[in-house]
Design a protein around this motif. Sequence first.
Motif, PDB file in Angstrom:
ATOM      1  N   PRO A 295       0.843  -1.199   0.000  1.00 37.99           N
ATOM      2  CA  PRO A 295       0.000   0.000   0.000  1.00 37.99           C
ATOM      3  C   PRO A 295       0.881   1.252   0.000  1.00 37.99           C
ATOM      4  N   GLN A 296       0.442   2.291  -0.731  1.00 39.27           N
ATOM      5  CA  GLN A 296       1.269   3.479  -0.886  1.00 39.27           C
ATOM      6  C   GLN A 296       0.447   4.746  -0.705  1.00 39.27           C
ATOM      7  N   PHE A 297       1.077   5.739  -0.070  1.00 40.18           N
ATOM      8  CA  PHE A 297       0.477   7.057   0.065  1.00 40.18           C
ATOM      9  C   PHE A 297       0.907   7.935  -1.106  1.00 40.18           C
ATOM     10  N   ASP A 298       0.099   8.928  -1.405  1.00 32.53           N
ATOM     11  CA  ASP A 298       0.372   9.843  -2.520  1.00 32.53           C
ATOM     12  C   ASP A 298       1.721  10.535  -2.328  1.00 32.53           C
ATOM     13  N   ALA A 299       2.557  10.487  -3.348  1.00 27.08           N
ATOM     14  CA  ALA A 299       3.897  11.062  -3.260  1.00 27.08           C
ATOM     15  C   ALA A 299       3.871  12.569  -3.068  1.00 27.08           C
ATOM     16  N   THR A 300       2.828  13.240  -3.556  1.00 26.91           N
ATOM     17  CA  THR A 300       2.809  14.706  -3.490  1.00 26.91           C
ATOM     18  C   THR A 300       2.516  15.241  -2.099  1.00 26.91           C
ATOM     19  N   VAL A 301       2.084  14.390  -1.185  1.00 23.94           N
ATOM     20  CA  VAL A 301       1.750  14.829   0.170  1.00 23.94           C
ATOM     21  C   VAL A 301       3.005  14.794   1.044  1.00 23.94           C
ATOM     22  N   PRO A 302       3.495  15.941   1.532  1.00 23.90           N
ATOM     23  CA  PRO A 302       4.642  15.915   2.454  1.00 23.90           C
ATOM     24  C   PRO A 302       4.329  15.015   3.642  1.00 23.90           C
ATOM     25  N   MET A 303       5.298  14.194   4.035  1.00 25.17           N
ATOM     26  CA  MET A 303       5.021  13.200   5.077  1.00 25.17           C
ATOM     27  C   MET A 303       4.626  13.858   6.394  1.00 25.17           C
ATOM     28  N   GLU A 304       5.034  15.126   6.612  1.00 21.51           N
ATOM     29  CA  GLU A 304       4.653  15.820   7.853  1.00 21.51           C
ATOM     30  C   GLU A 304       3.146  15.951   7.995  1.00 21.51           C
ATOM     31  N   MET A 305       2.417  15.950   6.876  1.00 25.29           N
ATOM     32  CA  MET A 305       0.963  16.119   6.941  1.00 25.29           C
ATOM     33  C   MET A 305       0.257  14.900   7.497  1.00 25.29           C
ATOM     34  N   LEU A 306       0.929  13.771   7.501  1.00 22.62           N
ATOM     35  CA  LEU A 306       0.319  12.588   8.102  1.00 22.62           C
ATOM     36  C   LEU A 306       0.119  12.789   9.601  1.00 22.62           C
ATOM     37  N   ASN A 307       0.838  13.760  10.187  1.00 24.26           N
ATOM     38  CA  ASN A 307       0.620  14.106  11.598  1.00 24.26           C
ATOM     39  C   ASN A 307      -0.773  14.656  11.843  1.00 24.26           C
ATOM     40  N   PHE A 308      -1.420  15.163  10.792  1.00 25.78           N
ATOM     41  CA  PHE A 308      -2.722  15.821  10.956  1.00 25.78           C
ATOM     42  C   PHE A 308      -3.884  14.832  11.022  1.00 25.78           C
ATOM     43  N   PHE A 309      -3.600  13.534  10.888  1.00 27.89           N
ATOM     44  CA  PHE A 309      -4.651  12.518  10.943  1.00 27.89           C
ATOM     45  C   PHE A 309      -4.527  11.762  12.261  1.00 27.89           C
ATOM     46  N   PRO A 310      -5.365  12.085  13.248  1.00 26.94           N
ATOM     47  CA  PRO A 310      -5.219  11.481  14.581  1.00 26.94           C
ATOM     48  C   PRO A 310      -5.409   9.969  14.594  1.00 26.94           C
ATOM     49  N   GLY A 311      -6.088   9.427  13.593  1.00 28.42           N
ATOM     50  CA  GLY A 311      -6.323   7.981  13.586  1.00 28.42           C
ATOM     51  C   GLY A 311      -5.206   7.190  12.956  1.00 28.42           C
ATOM     52  N   LEU A 312      -4.154   7.857  12.520  1.00 31.66           N
ATOM     53  CA  LEU A 312      -3.075   7.171  11.822  1.00 31.66           C
ATOM     54  C   LEU A 312      -1.892   6.935  12.760  1.00 31.66           C
TER      55      LEU A 312
END
Length: 356
Positions: A295-312
């Motif tokens: 499984p892969q996350f979108d390359a264009t999304v800076p990885m720091e933004m994954l901090n904004f998803f509390p369920g992750l």
Amino acid sequence: MKERIYVCHTYYHVYVTFLKELNLPREKRGQATLLLSRMSIDFERLKERVEAVGLFGQVLEYDEKRGDFFPELAKYNQDKGNIVSNMLSRIKYTKKLAKLNAPYVPVDFREYGDIYVFCDSDPVGYYLNWKRIPYHALEDGLNCLVYFDAARYDNRGHFGLKAFFSRQLNLVFVQNGYGKYCIDMEVNDIGAIPHPCPRYIEVPRQPLVDRLEEEDKDMILRAFIRNKEELERQIADSSQVADKILILTEPLCSLEVRERIFRDLTEAYSKEGTVFLKPHPRDELDYRKLFPEYPQFDATVPMEMLNFFPGLTFRKVVSVLTETRAIQFAEEVVKLGPDFLDKYEDPEIHRQNEMI
């Protein structure tokens, strides 16, 4: 006089620009210009999404040109065999590169009170110094100078002389705080930089993130994420998986060696849990084709933004050289470092600071 303009070359640059603007008083928002240089990366439809959230007064694209775009500059890059002849060639190159880029600059920088430039090593830095326009520089990536001080590495051998010709005489150009018209350069952590420049000013990124409100984070996500519903579905699906391992890819080495690195990493960490990939925005390796089983996350999304998803939450996040201190969505962070990379390529290629 217009308020501010930011010259960005990568998604991360735009992300930091958002952080800086969202930390201003609300009455000052919407007054800055965002200038997206298309020289280094395909920003796809980012311009439209940024315009839609309304944080900037103007969003423009910039058709910046590297030196190799102009064949007439090639002769100035040839080694003449001695410092005097090479310096004369560099003086000519510095002026001509700036002059040749002038027709592609879409704004009058003199109209802005503050100019912020990420990667002033790119032609825009040459242009601003040629035009004698003061500007603020910003580090290319989080703590990037810790491993690669580009100014000193690119100018190793007579660095002091070259810096003098740049800083005092403006005859050549040295990036990252050594240009005559560079006012200062923002870095995340001065103490971590082996050879700090007197122009560096410390502006830690994490406090900028900590001061964001939920609506600010939502604005960033709407601007950057091409398909928010798809990403949220991925996150929801991942929450059902135990022992998740996220591997951050990076634009390392040749594509062939890079594929070998991440094949080795995915194989090794698959023994510990379910592997997910987060391709780097500037990584040109086609991971969806070569690693379809992960499984892969979108390359264009800076990885720091994954901090904004509390369920992750990941049990472990793995990187090679990418700075990981900003990651808050992992129980454990593993940064493999240069020693790991030594096994795949000549250490001199990625140990630039040791060669200064």
